[in-house]
Motif scaffolding. Structure first.
Motif, PDB file in Angstrom:
ATOM      1  N   ARG A  50       1.172  11.978  -9.557  1.00 19.55           N
ATOM      2  CA  ARG A  50       0.556  13.299  -9.421  1.00 19.55           C
ATOM      3  C   ARG A  50       1.588  14.410  -9.548  1.00 19.55           C
ATOM      4  O   ARG A  50       1.347  15.462 -10.170  1.00 19.55           O
ATOM      5  CB  ARG A  50      -0.163  13.381  -8.075  1.00 19.55           C
ATOM      6  CG  ARG A  50      -1.494  12.635  -8.038  1.00 19.55           C
ATOM      7  CD  ARG A  50      -2.307  13.023  -6.809  1.00 19.55           C
ATOM      8  NE  ARG A  50      -1.657  12.572  -5.592  1.00 19.55           N
ATOM      9  CZ  ARG A  50      -1.870  11.373  -5.033  1.00 19.55           C
ATOM     10  NH1 ARG A  50      -2.697  10.513  -5.611  1.00 19.55           N
ATOM     11  NH2 ARG A  50      -1.237  11.020  -3.932  1.00 19.55           N
ATOM     12  N   ASP A  84       2.208   1.694  -3.505  1.00 23.29           N
ATOM     13  CA  ASP A  84       1.182   2.226  -4.395  1.00 23.29           C
ATOM     14  C   ASP A  84       0.953   3.709  -4.134  1.00 23.29           C
ATOM     15  O   ASP A  84       0.797   4.513  -5.075  1.00 23.29           O
ATOM     16  CB  ASP A  84      -0.126   1.454  -4.197  1.00 23.29           C
ATOM     17  CG  ASP A  84      -0.006   0.002  -4.668  1.00 23.29           C
ATOM     18  OD1 ASP A  84       0.926  -0.287  -5.464  1.00 23.29           O
ATOM     19  OD2 ASP A  84      -0.822  -0.839  -4.221  1.00 23.29           O
ATOM     20  N   ALA A  85       0.933   4.074  -2.843  1.00 20.21           N
ATOM     21  CA  ALA A  85       0.734   5.497  -2.526  1.00 20.21           C
ATOM     22  C   ALA A  85       1.894   6.331  -3.031  1.00 20.21           C
ATOM     23  O   ALA A  85       1.714   7.460  -3.545  1.00 20.21           O
ATOM     24  CB  ALA A  85       0.585   5.659  -1.006  1.00 20.21           C
ATOM     25  N   ALA A  86       3.117   5.770  -2.897  1.00 18.67           N
ATOM     26  CA  ALA A  86       4.283   6.512  -3.406  1.00 18.67           C
ATOM     27  C   ALA A  86       4.211   6.680  -4.913  1.00 18.67           C
ATOM     28  O   ALA A  86       4.526   7.760  -5.456  1.00 18.67           O
ATOM     29  CB  ALA A  86       5.564   5.784  -2.992  1.00 18.67           C
ATOM     30  N   ARG A  87       3.791   5.596  -5.612  1.00 15.88           N
ATOM     31  CA  ARG A  87       3.660   5.701  -7.062  1.00 15.88           C
ATOM     32  C   ARG A  87       2.584   6.709  -7.440  1.00 15.88           C
ATOM     33  O   ARG A  87       2.737   7.482  -8.396  1.00 15.88           O
ATOM     34  CB  ARG A  87       3.353   4.314  -7.654  1.00 15.88           C
ATOM     35  CG  ARG A  87       4.577   3.399  -7.713  1.00 15.88           C
ATOM     36  CD  ARG A  87       4.307   2.204  -8.622  1.00 15.88           C
ATOM     37  NE  ARG A  87       3.278   1.340  -8.072  1.00 15.88           N
ATOM     38  CZ  ARG A  87       3.537   0.323  -7.239  1.00 15.88           C
ATOM     39  NH1 ARG A  87       4.783   0.073  -6.862  1.00 15.88           N
ATOM     40  NH2 ARG A  87       2.559  -0.428  -6.782  1.00 15.88           N
ATOM     41  N   ASP A  88       1.473   6.698  -6.710  1.00 16.74           N
ATOM     42  CA  ASP A  88       0.427   7.678  -7.006  1.00 16.74           C
ATOM     43  C   ASP A  88       0.921   9.095  -6.775  1.00 16.74           C
ATOM     44  O   ASP A  88       0.642  10.011  -7.575  1.00 16.74           O
ATOM     45  CB  ASP A  88      -0.802   7.395  -6.125  1.00 16.74           C
ATOM     46  CG  ASP A  88      -1.478   6.075  -6.483  1.00 16.74           C
ATOM     47  OD1 ASP A  88      -1.253   5.590  -7.618  1.00 16.74           O
ATOM     48  OD2 ASP A  88      -2.226   5.526  -5.636  1.00 16.74           O
ATOM     49  N   ASP A  89       1.656   9.282  -5.694  1.00 15.40           N
ATOM     50  CA  ASP A  89       2.197  10.624  -5.432  1.00 15.40           C
ATOM     51  C   ASP A  89       3.167  11.038  -6.536  1.00 15.40           C
ATOM     52  O   ASP A  89       3.169  12.208  -6.986  1.00 15.40           O
ATOM     53  CB  ASP A  89       2.914  10.634  -4.074  1.00 15.40           C
ATOM     54  CG  ASP A  89       1.936  10.469  -2.910  1.00 15.40           C
ATOM     55  OD1 ASP A  89       0.736  10.744  -3.112  1.00 15.40           O
ATOM     56  OD2 ASP A  89       2.384  10.065  -1.801  1.00 15.40           O
ATOM     57  N   ALA A 134       0.826  -1.205   0.000  1.00 18.33           N
ATOM     58  CA  ALA A 134       0.000   0.000   0.000  1.00 18.33           C
ATOM     59  C   ALA A 134       0.861   1.255   0.000  1.00 18.33           C
ATOM     60  O   ALA A 134       0.560   2.240  -0.703  1.00 18.33           O
ATOM     61  CB  ALA A 134      -0.915  -0.012   1.227  1.00 18.33           C
ATOM     62  N   ARG A 135       1.979   1.227   0.770  1.00 23.03           N
ATOM     63  CA  ARG A 135       2.866   2.385   0.769  1.00 23.03           C
ATOM     64  C   ARG A 135       3.522   2.590  -0.601  1.00 23.03           C
ATOM     65  O   ARG A 135       3.672   3.726  -1.074  1.00 23.03           O
ATOM     66  CB  ARG A 135       3.920   2.199   1.857  1.00 23.03           C
ATOM     67  CG  ARG A 135       3.388   2.425   3.262  1.00 23.03           C
ATOM     68  CD  ARG A 135       4.527   2.568   4.258  1.00 23.03           C
ATOM     69  NE  ARG A 135       5.302   1.328   4.367  1.00 23.03           N
ATOM     70  CZ  ARG A 135       5.015   0.350   5.216  1.00 23.03           C
ATOM     71  NH1 ARG A 135       3.962   0.456   6.034  1.00 23.03           N
ATOM     72  NH2 ARG A 135       5.751  -0.750   5.264  1.00 23.03           N
TER      73      ARG A 135
END
Length: 226
Positions: free
Chosen positions: A207, A199-204, A196-197
């Motif tokens: 963006r 994925d969140a890093a990739r999303d950040d 999850a971290r």
């Protein structure tokens, strides 16, 4: 081959002669105490803390020489909302040794190990009524009860011990399985958390890249207008 006539008489006379030639030894009791065997039956001792007033000893006694009195007490609930319980409280435990025939049935049937054999035998009385030992006197006899003999190392293991060991092994195996399952669940949770971290890093990152691209396009558009 038929026996020789008179052989039995000869054997008997031989035993008599051997006995006659032996020196007679008389133990001067009570100055010399007798050497009693380990399992001698002298007097019965009571360990009243183990007695639950089940009455088995009194019912099984063939001489009816055991007298037990008790009363019931209410035990409050151990936890809030629980039920009250009742238990038997021992008031009297007496054994009339003028009637006892020392059969040991009471000791054998006691399921809670409250009665024991003591090798003490010197409790003669001038009054037969004094041979009725109340529970305080029976408790005093506990100090004379010998320790149980050591187990034979070559003896077969008791079935109760084997069953208890088997149950303990099952519990340990089950506990090990539960611990392993908890470790696996913890590792899975950690792996899901890392994913999850990531994925969140990739999303950040995506963006940020999109924001940087929009900024670049805006700058290019302004330069063209100029």
């Amino acid at each position: 081959m038929p026996p020789i006539p008179g052989s039995g008489l000869a054997k008997g006379l031989a035993v008599t002669l051997r006995t006659m030639t032996k020196k007679t030894v008389t133990a001067q009791y009570p100055d010399v105490q007798p050497e009693l065997p380990p399992r001698s039956r002298g007097v019965i001792a009571l360990f009243e803390e183990n007695c639950t007033v089940c009455m088995l000893c009194a019912r099984e006694c063939p001489d009816w020489c055991i007298y037990i009195d008790s009363h019931k007490e209410t035990v409050p609930a151990a936890a809030p909302g629980g039920r009250e319980r009742s238990r038997n409280v021992l008031d009297r435990f007496a054994i009339d040794f003028s009637l006892c025939m020392y059969c040991g049935i009471c000791i054998e049937v006691c399921p809670f190990d409250a009665l024991f054999w003591s090798p003490e035998f010197e409790y003669a009385e001038t009054d037969i009524l004094d041979l009725t030992h109340e529970r305080d006197k029976l408790r005093d006899w506990m100090w004379t009860v010998p320790e149980p003999p050591a187990l034979d190392p070559r003896a077969e293991e008791p079935k109760e011990l084997a069953a208890a060991r088997k149950t303990a092994d099952k519990l340990r195996a089950q506990q090990a399985q539960d611990d392993a399952a908890q470790d696996d669940a913890a590792r899975d949770d950690a792996a899901r958390g890392n994913a999850a971290r990531d994925d969140a890093a990739r999303d950040d990152a995506a963006r940020n890249d999109a924001a940087q691209g929009n900024t670049a396009q805006g700058n290019t558009a302004r330069e063209g207008n100029e």
